[in-house]
Design a protein around this motif. Sequence first.
Motif, short mmCIF file in Angstrom:
data_model
loop_
_atom_site.label_atom_id
_atom_site.label_comp_id
_atom_site.label_asym_id
_atom_site.label_seq_id
_atom_site.Cartn_x
_atom_site.Cartn_y
_atom_site.Cartn_z
N THR A 1 34.27 38.95 47.51
CA THR A 1 34.84 38.22 46.36
C THR A 1 36.11 38.94 45.93
O THR A 1 36.20 40.16 45.98
CB THR A 1 33.85 38.18 45.18
N TYR A 2 37.10 38.15 45.51
CA TYR A 2 38.41 38.71 45.17
C TYR A 2 38.91 38.12 43.87
O TYR A 2 38.70 36.93 43.58
CB TYR A 2 39.44 38.40 46.28
N ALA A 3 39.58 38.96 43.11
CA ALA A 3 40.32 38.49 41.95
C ALA A 3 41.73 38.12 42.41
O ALA A 3 42.18 38.53 43.48
CB ALA A 3 40.37 39.57 40.88
N ASP A 4 42.43 37.32 41.61
CA ASP A 4 43.79 36.94 41.97
C ASP A 4 44.66 38.18 42.15
O ASP A 4 44.60 39.13 41.35
CB ASP A 4 44.39 36.04 40.89
N ARG A 5 45.45 38.19 43.20
CA ARG A 5 46.39 39.28 43.56
C ARG A 5 45.66 40.58 43.92
O ARG A 5 46.28 41.63 44.01
CB ARG A 5 47.40 39.53 42.43
N LYS B 1 47.84 40.03 49.42
CA LYS B 1 47.09 39.94 48.16
C LYS B 1 46.50 38.54 48.04
O LYS B 1 47.08 37.55 48.50
CB LYS B 1 47.98 40.25 46.97
N PHE B 2 45.34 38.47 47.40
CA PHE B 2 44.59 37.21 47.30
C PHE B 2 45.42 36.16 46.55
O PHE B 2 45.88 36.39 45.42
CB PHE B 2 43.26 37.46 46.58
N LYS B 3 45.62 35.01 47.20
CA LYS B 3 46.36 33.86 46.67
C LYS B 3 47.85 34.14 46.44
O LYS B 3 48.54 33.36 45.80
CB LYS B 3 45.74 33.35 45.36
N ASP B 4 48.34 35.26 46.99
CA ASP B 4 49.75 35.62 46.83
C ASP B 4 50.48 35.31 48.14
O ASP B 4 50.30 36.03 49.12
CB ASP B 4 49.86 37.10 46.47
N PHE C 1 40.82 29.46 51.07
CA PHE C 1 39.94 30.07 50.08
C PHE C 1 39.16 28.98 49.35
O PHE C 1 39.61 27.84 49.20
CB PHE C 1 40.73 30.92 49.08
N ASN C 2 37.98 29.33 48.91
CA ASN C 2 37.13 28.44 48.12
C ASN C 2 36.65 29.24 46.92
O ASN C 2 35.80 30.11 47.04
CB ASN C 2 35.93 27.95 48.95
N GLY C 3 37.25 28.98 45.76
CA GLY C 3 36.94 29.79 44.59
C GLY C 3 37.54 31.18 44.75
O GLY C 3 38.74 31.33 44.98
N ASN C 4 36.70 32.19 44.66
CA ASN C 4 37.18 33.57 44.80
C ASN C 4 36.77 34.19 46.13
O ASN C 4 36.68 35.40 46.27
CB ASN C 4 36.65 34.43 43.64
N ARG C 5 36.53 33.34 47.13
CA ARG C 5 36.11 33.82 48.45
C ARG C 5 37.03 33.27 49.55
O ARG C 5 37.54 32.15 49.45
CB ARG C 5 34.67 33.38 48.77
N TRP D 1 48.45 30.55 51.61
CA TRP D 1 47.10 30.33 51.09
C TRP D 1 46.90 28.84 50.84
O TRP D 1 47.78 28.16 50.33
CB TRP D 1 46.89 31.11 49.80
N LYS D 2 45.73 28.35 51.21
CA LYS D 2 45.43 26.93 50.96
C LYS D 2 43.98 26.80 50.48
O LYS D 2 43.10 27.55 50.91
CB LYS D 2 45.64 26.10 52.22
N LYS D 3 43.76 25.86 49.60
CA LYS D 3 42.42 25.62 49.08
C LYS D 3 41.60 24.91 50.15
O LYS D 3 42.11 24.04 50.86
CB LYS D 3 42.50 24.78 47.81
N SER D 4 40.33 25.30 50.27
CA SER D 4 39.47 24.73 51.32
C SER D 4 38.14 24.30 50.72
O SER D 4 37.65 24.88 49.74
CB SER D 4 39.23 25.78 52.42
N ASP D 5 37.55 23.27 51.32
CA ASP D 5 36.24 22.79 50.88
C ASP D 5 35.10 23.44 51.66
O ASP D 5 33.93 23.15 51.40
CB ASP D 5 36.15 21.26 51.05
#
Length: 588
Positions: free
Chosen positions: A33-37, A96-99, A164-168, A196-200
């Motif tokens: 699990t990751y927090a933003d950045r 970095k996450f979502k960066d 990514f899906n949520g924080n994963r 980064w792209k949102k995934s289902d």
Amino acid sequence: MTGSFGWRVTAVAAVLTIAGSLLPVDADEHEHTYADREEVVLWMNTVGPYHNRQETYKYFSLPFCAGSKKTISHYHETLGEALQGVELEFSGLDIKFKDEVMQTTYCEVELDKAKRDAFVYAIKNHYWYQMYIDDLPIWGIVGEADENGEDHYLWTYKKLEIGFNGNRIVDVNLTSEGKVKLMPNTRIAMSYSVKWKKSDVKFEDRFDKYLDPSFFQHRIHWFSIFNSFMMVIFLVGLVSMILMRTLRKDYARYSKEEEMDDMDRDLGDEYGWKQVHGDVFRPSSHPLIFSSLIGSGCQIFSVSLIVIIVAMVEDLYTERGSMLSTAIFVYAATSPVNGYFGGSLYAKQGGRRWIKQMFIGAFLIPAMVCGTAFFINFIAIYYHASRAIPFGTMVAVCCICFFVILPLNLVGTILGRNLSGQPNFPCRVNAVPRPIPEKKWFMEPAVIVCLGGILPFGSIFIEMYFIFTSFWAYKIYYVYGFMMLVLVILCIVTVCVTIVCTYFLLNAEDYRWQWTSFLSAASTAVYVYMYSFYYYFFKTKMYGLFQTAFYFGYMAVFSTALGIMCGAVGYMGTSAFVRKIYTNVKID
């Protein structure tokens, strides 16, 4: 930890440390699990020829350069990871996450002649490399040659697309771009970008993209299972019909002989398995080795059964080295099974050197595996391959053998000798062995042994193809339900075949059934090893000393272990059959 089946193993010679290292432990680094950045680590694993899956080297053994970010050290978190040659090194890339990162140069390679030659050699041999992000594997190719094979090009731009899906993190894709011609005395800029792209995709299903249902659930796979199942029904029906009808006639004939007086019996034509009742339970030749093999075979069967069940319940393929770690843990934990069956059989056969038997039984399989690994390790060290087993890992394995397997085997041996070590045979054993009459050539034990493994091999050889392909090629085996069915089918076919072979042997008044039943079932291994030669030459493109030694060395270990397991299963089934038929016949 890399999952609920990760075990930290450290190279120490203390029992408590080894035992503790086998237990599951949690670590914050692998919460997934990751927090933003928050930092996301890109690990560089290994590089090697595409056709030689096991011939791998450290990624930076090629003259690649790393990013400028501070190095993070990685240690082998599981014993399986260390044994499988996982060599994770930090890439130095800042992710970095979502960066999102636009195309950025992270280092430059000064391409002198030596470095160019290294890259050219890698490209000629179709070198691929492997990376990991959040335990998800990514593969890329080093470069490619032109149609004439004269000019060689290096891929310099790693284009990462992370879902990514949520924080994963649930998906990673790599696109190699930036083809640059390799020329000496030039500078080559290495670059990367991150999108980064949102995934289902659910986190639990993120490994589904690596599976190949069209291969493993092909009609041929289903047909082979159905074919083997029909073989089982046919064999069981045939064995039941022949043996029940034949045994009924035998019992009727023997009952009729009981009603004759002594003169009629002497003049009668006595023959058949009843005549060897005074020798059939005579101890086998070399009982120490025989009982050790039976105990080891029972343990291998237990390990196979438990590991397959665990793999059906847990997706072990999602964690690096977890299958091997699980197998080692289960093997160590089931050591009492080896001691119990080996020790009790040795005691029944009148063996007195039970401590020696226990040592041989405990170290028979580990010595075979470690001996092969030690030999291949020399070649791996010569090649500077990542498969070279570190000294600390060797110490850890030795500690498991001496401080876990041996004591548990001792417990099993003591229980086996005391609970079921008394020879409670239904027939008395004669003091003088009965001479074995001459018989037709096809009834000789050597012929029975050679022919005994054909049908068991026939019931599993299709599954062998899928198992070999998953291990020696780039497929992830996940259909453990198939494997469980094949294991059950193999055991039934093996028992049926050995019972029929033993019946014919005893009917020819040859009482040497113990080794014959074991070896006729174990001969399946010979056919499997012969099939491995066919698979190597016709189904793969492997080459080189290291890969060839690795393939045939470990295929010999696999085949031998399979043979010992089949032999033990065949002997146990035949032993129950022999005891049953001699219990039901009236003996003077």
